[in-house]
Design a protein around this motif. Structure first.
Motif, PDB file in Angstrom:
ATOM      1  N   THR A  29       0.708  -1.109  -0.007  1.00 24.25           N
ATOM      2  CA  THR A  29       0.176   0.199   0.069  1.00 24.25           C
ATOM      3  C   THR A  29       0.910   1.294   0.078  1.00 24.25           C
ATOM      4  OG1 THR A  29      -0.058  -0.021   2.278  1.00 24.25           O
ATOM      5  CG2 THR A  29      -1.812  -1.134   1.165  1.00 24.25           C
ATOM      6  N   THR A  30       2.349   1.117   0.093  1.00 21.70           N
ATOM      7  CA  THR A  30       3.270   2.356   0.218  1.00 21.70           C
ATOM      8  C   THR A  30       4.375   1.791  -0.891  1.00 21.70           C
ATOM      9  OG1 THR A  30       4.348   1.516   1.799  1.00 21.70           O
ATOM     10  CG2 THR A  30       2.496   2.916   2.470  1.00 21.70           C
ATOM     11  N   ARG A  31       5.125   2.870  -1.063  1.00 17.91           N
ATOM     12  CA  ARG A  31       6.109   3.061  -1.893  1.00 17.91           C
ATOM     13  C   ARG A  31       7.224   2.036  -1.199  1.00 17.91           C
ATOM     14  NH1 ARG A  31       7.653   2.708  -7.212  1.00 17.91           N
ATOM     15  NH2 ARG A  31       9.218   1.093  -6.454  1.00 17.91           N
ATOM     16  N   GLU A  32       7.207   2.346  -0.012  1.00 19.26           N
ATOM     17  CA  GLU A  32       8.360   1.668   0.919  1.00 19.26           C
ATOM     18  C   GLU A  32       8.124   0.085   1.048  1.00 19.26           C
ATOM     19  OE1 GLU A  32       8.372   5.524   1.822  1.00 19.26           O
ATOM     20  OE2 GLU A  32       6.530   4.215   1.819  1.00 19.26           O
ATOM     21  N   GLU A  33       6.716  -0.315   0.939  1.00 19.21           N
ATOM     22  CA  GLU A  33       6.375  -2.016   0.973  1.00 19.21           C
ATOM     23  C   GLU A  33       6.790  -2.318  -0.406  1.00 19.21           C
ATOM     24  OE1 GLU A  33       2.049  -2.448   2.165  1.00 19.21           O
ATOM     25  OE2 GLU A  33       2.533  -0.831   3.473  1.00 19.21           O
ATOM     26  N   MET A  34       6.627  -1.697  -1.378  1.00 16.14           N
ATOM     27  CA  MET A  34       7.025  -1.928  -2.944  1.00 16.14           C
ATOM     28  C   MET A  34       8.672  -2.393  -2.748  1.00 16.14           C
ATOM     29  SD  MET A  34       4.881   0.341  -5.270  1.00 16.14           S
ATOM     30  CE  MET A  34       5.770  -0.033  -6.572  1.00 16.14           C
ATOM     31  N   ASP A  35       9.192  -1.222  -2.315  1.00 14.29           N
ATOM     32  CA  ASP A  35      10.747  -1.571  -2.170  1.00 14.29           C
ATOM     33  C   ASP A  35      11.244  -2.802  -1.513  1.00 14.29           C
ATOM     34  OD1 ASP A  35      11.032   0.586  -3.652  1.00 14.29           O
ATOM     35  OD2 ASP A  35      11.232   1.963  -1.878  1.00 14.29           O
ATOM     36  N   GLU A  36      10.431  -3.253  -0.393  1.00 17.71           N
ATOM     37  CA  GLU A  36      10.841  -4.281   0.433  1.00 17.71           C
ATOM     38  C   GLU A  36      10.551  -5.695  -0.577  1.00 17.71           C
ATOM     39  OE1 GLU A  36       8.734  -4.289   3.985  1.00 17.71           O
ATOM     40  OE2 GLU A  36       9.535  -2.641   4.674  1.00 17.71           O
ATOM     41  N   GLY A  38      11.185  -5.701  -3.653  1.00 21.22           N
ATOM     42  CA  GLY A  38      11.861  -5.566  -4.712  1.00 21.22           C
ATOM     43  C   GLY A  38      11.221  -5.051  -6.175  1.00 21.22           C
ATOM     44  N   TRP A  39      10.035  -4.510  -5.973  1.00 27.18           N
ATOM     45  CA  TRP A  39       9.218  -4.067  -7.345  1.00 27.18           C
ATOM     46  C   TRP A  39       9.642  -2.798  -7.546  1.00 27.18           C
ATOM     47  CZ3 TRP A  39       3.388  -5.258  -5.850  1.00 27.18           C
ATOM     48  CH2 TRP A  39       3.273  -6.796  -5.396  1.00 27.18           C
ATOM     49  N   GLU A  40       9.945  -2.635  -8.836  1.00 28.12           N
ATOM     50  CA  GLU A  40      10.124  -1.004  -9.153  1.00 28.12           C
ATOM     51  C   GLU A  40       9.035  -0.642  -9.684  1.00 28.12           C
ATOM     52  OE1 GLU A  40       9.653  -3.478 -13.024  1.00 28.12           O
ATOM     53  OE2 GLU A  40      10.717  -3.634 -11.084  1.00 28.12           O
ATOM     54  N   ALA A  41       7.942  -1.276  -9.828  1.00 24.51           N
ATOM     55  CA  ALA A  41       6.619  -0.713 -10.209  1.00 24.51           C
ATOM     56  C   ALA A  41       5.400  -1.912  -9.880  1.00 24.51           C
ATOM     57  CB  ALA A  41       6.403  -0.407 -11.686  1.00 24.51           C
ATOM     58  N   CYS A  42       4.397  -1.486  -9.756  1.00 26.24           N
ATOM     59  CA  CYS A  42       3.105  -2.412  -9.817  1.00 26.24           C
ATOM     60  C   CYS A  42       2.776  -2.581 -11.522  1.00 26.24           C
ATOM     61  CB  CYS A  42       2.011  -1.709  -9.270  1.00 26.24           C
ATOM     62  SG  CYS A  42       2.179  -1.549  -7.484  1.00 26.24           S
ATOM     63  N   ASP A  43       2.057  -3.851 -11.673  1.00 26.75           N
ATOM     64  CA  ASP A  43       1.573  -3.967 -12.828  1.00 26.75           C
ATOM     65  C   ASP A  43       0.332  -3.488 -12.777  1.00 26.75           C
ATOM     66  OD1 ASP A  43       3.686  -5.539 -14.045  1.00 26.75           O
ATOM     67  OD2 ASP A  43       3.172  -6.975 -12.744  1.00 26.75           O
ATOM     68  N   ILE A  44      -0.656  -3.788 -11.685  1.00 33.25           N
ATOM     69  CA  ILE A  44      -1.753  -3.249 -11.586  1.00 33.25           C
ATOM     70  C   ILE A  44      -2.142  -2.550 -10.163  1.00 33.25           C
ATOM     71  CG2 ILE A  44      -4.337  -3.961 -11.486  1.00 33.25           C
ATOM     72  CD1 ILE A  44      -2.989  -6.579 -13.226  1.00 33.25           C
ATOM     73  N   ILE A  45      -3.023  -1.512 -10.041  1.00 32.48           N
ATOM     74  CA  ILE A  45      -3.143  -0.976  -8.916  1.00 32.48           C
ATOM     75  C   ILE A  45      -4.459  -0.971  -8.581  1.00 32.48           C
ATOM     76  CG2 ILE A  45      -2.913   1.351  -7.496  1.00 32.48           C
ATOM     77  CD1 ILE A  45      -0.431   1.923  -9.037  1.00 32.48           C
ATOM     78  N   GLY A  71       0.461 -14.192 -11.733  1.00 28.16           N
ATOM     79  CA  GLY A  71       1.846 -13.656 -11.617  1.00 28.16           C
ATOM     80  C   GLY A  71       2.133 -12.085 -12.004  1.00 28.16           C
ATOM     81  N   PHE A  72       0.992 -11.202 -11.697  1.00 23.90           N
ATOM     82  CA  PHE A  72       1.056  -9.719 -11.688  1.00 23.90           C
ATOM     83  C   PHE A  72       1.296  -9.248 -10.201  1.00 23.90           C
ATOM     84  CE2 PHE A  72      -2.021 -11.064 -15.007  1.00 23.90           C
ATOM     85  CZ  PHE A  72      -1.416 -10.573 -16.105  1.00 23.90           C
ATOM     86  N   ARG A  73       2.074  -8.227 -10.338  1.00 23.15           N
ATOM     87  CA  ARG A  73       2.307  -7.232  -9.236  1.00 23.15           C
ATOM     88  C   ARG A  73       1.121  -6.461  -9.058  1.00 23.15           C
ATOM     89  NH1 ARG A  73       7.970  -5.616 -11.452  1.00 23.15           N
ATOM     90  NH2 ARG A  73       6.543  -5.234 -13.371  1.00 23.15           N
ATOM     91  N   VAL A  74       0.616  -6.488  -7.899  1.00 23.79           N
ATOM     92  CA  VAL A  74      -0.816  -5.813  -7.464  1.00 23.79           C
ATOM     93  C   VAL A  74      -0.513  -4.842  -6.151  1.00 23.79           C
ATOM     94  CG1 VAL A  74      -3.295  -5.815  -7.223  1.00 23.79           C
ATOM     95  CG2 VAL A  74      -2.166  -7.537  -8.547  1.00 23.79           C
ATOM     96  N   GLY A  75      -0.932  -3.561  -6.469  1.00 22.34           N
ATOM     97  CA  GLY A  75      -0.730  -2.618  -5.179  1.00 22.34           C
ATOM     98  C   GLY A  75      -1.920  -2.084  -4.805  1.00 22.34           C
ATOM     99  N   ARG A  90       0.794   7.575  -5.041  1.00 18.57           N
ATOM    100  CA  ARG A  90       1.743   7.158  -4.048  1.00 18.57           C
ATOM    101  C   ARG A  90       2.531   5.879  -4.555  1.00 18.57           C
ATOM    102  NH1 ARG A  90      -2.432   4.006   0.314  1.00 18.57           N
ATOM    103  NH2 ARG A  90      -3.703   5.829   0.308  1.00 18.57           N
ATOM    104  N   LEU A  91       1.909   4.919  -5.481  1.00 21.61           N
ATOM    105  CA  LEU A  91       2.586   3.892  -5.851  1.00 21.61           C
ATOM    106  C   LEU A  91       3.089   3.821  -7.204  1.00 21.61           C
ATOM    107  CD1 LEU A  91       0.014   0.911  -4.544  1.00 21.61           C
ATOM    108  CD2 LEU A  91       1.911   1.949  -3.321  1.00 21.61           C
ATOM    109  N   GLY A  92       2.949   5.139  -7.635  1.00 18.67           N
ATOM    110  CA  GLY A  92       3.486   5.545  -9.051  1.00 18.67           C
ATOM    111  C   GLY A  92       2.599   4.933  -9.967  1.00 18.67           C
TER     112      GLY A  92
END
Length: 741
Positions: A29-36, A38-45, A71-75, A90-92
């Motif tokens: 739900t945050t950019r920091e959680e994405m970094d943890e 290892g995601w540079e971006a979400c595929d779907i938000i 297999g998708f990265r979801v924020g 907030r997630l890009g």
């Protein structure tokens, strides 16, 4: 463009390359959680109006985990600040699309009461805080996403978008609004249970398709400037006047060849048409009895016409409700200005193995830890419950479950349900052995279905149980009974209650099920919903008569006595439903008094989008029958005064309502019901020490619950605390946060 009735298995797609990142403990739900992660971006938000609860009763979790399984990265952007675009960034930017939902409830119903008063709390927000979502959240969120990232596709979903997919009556503005996809400037709506559609859309966007190219997915709606070639248009833009009926058109001949100038007759009684309807599209085909029928779509009356003509609105509502069976529904088209809204047929129901997989994703089954210890009421309500099925074939006109989840029941396997119970027992904090519910939209439709798949595929009935139970419907509850017994035998499970609404008209068809339910799964009270006592109103609701209630009550009381238990039925009723006269409410109040019920917390009819009863409310016509300008007028309580009166009749024992009731009884010539006699409804005078107590909630007053005068009394307050019932009886005012969205 092709719309097959054969669905691809939901989990048979080749997984997207990002599956290498693995499964997230919680969707970020945050950019920091994405970094943890290892995601540079979400595929779907996914943008949602609810707090993020990672549980299969919450829409954002179901859609998010189902896409993650592909297999998708979801924020998740939960309850964003909608005052600007900033919080939506907030997630890009997502690589594929924004999925936008108002949440598990329609945002207007979430924020306002049936009297259009602002609610003081929100069950889907930590701490119950109100004001964490805007009015018409799907529209506002979509517009902010578009401001933030103009080129990113926006796919609307959830119950708010689902029930606003065509032009719809809006109770809060008292007018017909455009399809939400138009107001939201979104690219597409996914309506109904959205797993099939959203998974296909995600994979096709990932493969390089543009959102404009994706027009053949079931359960979607979108705008288009040009209609597809090779389709036959069925013109349903007019309501024929009573009298001579226009001959049927031969779709294989032009109008000139049939000796006709226009497709149907004009209606003398209809209001002037503000815009010209498009001409009927005719496909000239060689007459060949061996060829398959052409693909068809139905043209509904344009938005501009239903906005100004309530009868045409009721006509359009009738058509829409007839086109809800995924196996025979046709596409629908409705003009909005210079564009057409195209609505594809509903999604094919999930098979049992697919639904099992959806529910067995790695949910944490708790709210996101960022909320700390703040309670989320909607989560607390379903924390120790298990959803066993989807859909409802009851067809109650005041309810929109069928239009959202469908009439065909989608079932989980018994093994999958048992596995979820074991996970809940072993992993969910605070579990003490008591399961609060095994159910769904109803308690007892699990694995009930049409006896013939062929008949089911061709059926256009609005209800399988009204006016009588269809002879083709299987009513044997043996699977539900077996599930209860197996679940009860699990180690660590001490008690299983059934809290979902019971269809007692189905239950009486299986006495063994009633015996199982009443003996083992009723905690003193069982809530059921006759909704009214008068046949005229019940027919408008598509509910069974009171004879069925009496039959169930007799069985319930006999089995309770055999089991040595004191148990009580708690019936719920609706005030001010379309078709209800003051006399009907008087008779209902007399029934309540004669049966010693005092329904202090009551439900007033709430015209939710797309419900058949809402079409009755707006048009004062009955879309359960063919609609015309001279057809049946439905008497509808619309004024604040009459709605308050009908509510007062339900609370006949409350002195606040006695003056209104007395005036009403005198106007009906029933002053004989005024007095202190046993068979009279209200006293002739107000209590000497009575002070009007309006606006109980929000002004320090008590919150009432339905009470039977013969039931154990609620406990008295202690140490200034609020009264707490020994056995809590919930009102129907708030539905469970099942995956409605």
């Amino acid at each position: 463009m092709s719309l097959s009735t054969q669905a691809k298995d939901l989990f048979s797609y080749r997984k997207y390359w990002a599956e290498c990142f693995g499964v997230a403990t919680f969707l970020p739900t945050t950019r920091e959680e994405m970094d943890e992660l290892g995601w540079e971006a979400c595929d779907i938000i996914v943008v949602t109006g609810d707090a993020y609860v990672d549980h299969p009763s919450f829409g954002m979790a179901v859609i998010g985990r189902t896409l993650e399984a592909q297999g998708f990265r979801v924020g998740i952007i939960d309850q964003p600040d909608w005052s600007s675009k900033d919080d939506f960034m907030r997630l890009g930017a997502p690589n594929l699309f924004f999925g936008v939902t108002a949440g598990n409830m329609d945002s207007m119903i979430n924020r306002y009461t049936a009297d259009r008063r602002l609610r003081s709390d929100d069950a889907y927000t930590p701490g119950g805080l109100a004001g964490k979502r805007p009015d018409r959240a799907a529209v506002v969120y979509s517009q902010r996403c578009k401001e933030a990232y103009k080129e990113i596709p926006i796919v609307l979903g959830g119950i708010e978008a689902s029930l606003r997919r065509i032009a719809h009556y809006d109770y809060w503005e008292d007018k017909v609004r455009r399809s939400v996809v138009v107001d939201a400037t979104a690219d597409m709506i996914v309506y109904g249970n959205g797993e099939r559609a959203i998974v296909e859309i995600a994979h096709r966007l990932a493969a390089g398709d543009s959102i404009d190219q994706i027009q053949d997915v079931r359960g979607t709606a979108f705008q288009r400037k040009e209609l597809p070639e090779g389709w036959l248009e069925i013109d349903s833009t007019r309501v024929d006047k009573l009298g001579k009926v226009a001959p049927k058109l031969n779709p294989y001949l032009t109008l000139e060849e049939q000796g006709m100038d226009t497709p149907g007759q004009a209606n003398e009684d209809a209001p002037e048409e503000p815009i010209k309807e498009p001409d009927l599209q005719v496909i000239k085909l060689p007459v060949d009895t061996k060829q398959t029928a052409p693909k068809e779509y139905i043209r509904l009356p344009a938005f501009e016409r239903v906005r100004n003509d309530p009868v045409l609105y009721a006509h359009a509502s009738r058509i829409l409700h007839k086109e809800t069976n995924p196996y025979n529904a046709r596409a629908m088209v409705q003009s909005h200005g210079n564009k057409d809204l195209w609505v594809n047929p509903p999604p094919i129901p999930l098979e049992t193995n697919e639904l099992d997989t959806v529910f067995e994703q790695p949910y944490k089954r708790v709210p996101h830890p960022k909320y700390g210890g703040a309670k989320i009421s909607a989560y607390e309500m379903i924390r120790f419950s298990v959803n066993i099925m989807r859909g409802c074939f009851g067809g109650c006109t005041f309810c929109s479950i069928t239009e959202h989840e469908g009439r065909i029941i989608q079932n989980r396997s018994e093994d999958s349900i048992i596995r979820e119970l074991e996970i809940m027992r072993d992993e969910v904090p605070g579990f003490t052995g008591a399961v609060s519910d095994l159910g769904g939209p109803t308690a007892n439709m699990y694995r009930l279905a049409c006896k013939s798949r062929e008949i089911e595929a061709s059926c256009r009935r609005l209800s399988c149980v009204f006016p009588t139970i269809c002879k083709n419907l299987g009513t044997d509850h043996k699977h539900t009974t077996a599930l209860y017994r197996r679940a009860r035998a699990l180690p660590g499970i001490k008690k299983i209650s059934i809290a979902s609404g019971l269809r007692y008209d189905l239950a009486v068809e299986d006495p063994e099920y009633i015996r199982e339910l009443v003996t083992h799964h009723v905690g003193g009270y069982l809530k059921i919903a006759p909704e009214h006592t008068e046949d005229g109103v019940l027919n408008k609701m598509m509910k069974p008569g009171m004879g069925t209630y009496d039959r169930f009550k007799e069985m319930f009381e006999a089995i309770s006595a055999e089991a040595g238990k004191k148990q009580y039925l708690i019936p719920y009723f609706i005030a001010a439903h379309p078709g209800t006269r003051d006399e009907d409410m008087m008779n209902l109040a007399l029934w309540l008094k004669n049966n010693d019920f005092r329904a202090d917390q009551v439900q007033t009819f709430y015209p939710s989008p797309m419900a058949t009863a809402t079409a009755m409310y707006h048009s004062q016509r009955n879309p359960l029958k063919k609609v015309g300008y001279k057809t049946e007028i439905v008497e509808t309580p619309r004024t604040v005064k009459q709605r308050k009166l009908h509510k007062a009749y339900l609370r006949y024992h409350d002195p606040d309502g006695w003056p209104m009731i007395r005036d009403s009884l005198k106007a009906m010539g029933r002053a004989d019901l005024i007095g202190n006699g046993k068979h009279q409804l209200v006293p002739a005078e107000q209590p000497a020490d009575h002070r009007a107590n309006e606006g109980r909630r929000g002004q320090g007053g008590k919150r009432f619950a339905t009470q039977h005068t013969g039931l154990p009394k609620f406990a008295a307050p202690r140490s200034g605390r609020k009264p707490k019932p020994k056995s809590k009886v919930r009102s129907k005012g708030k539905s469970k946060p099942r995956q409605q969205s």
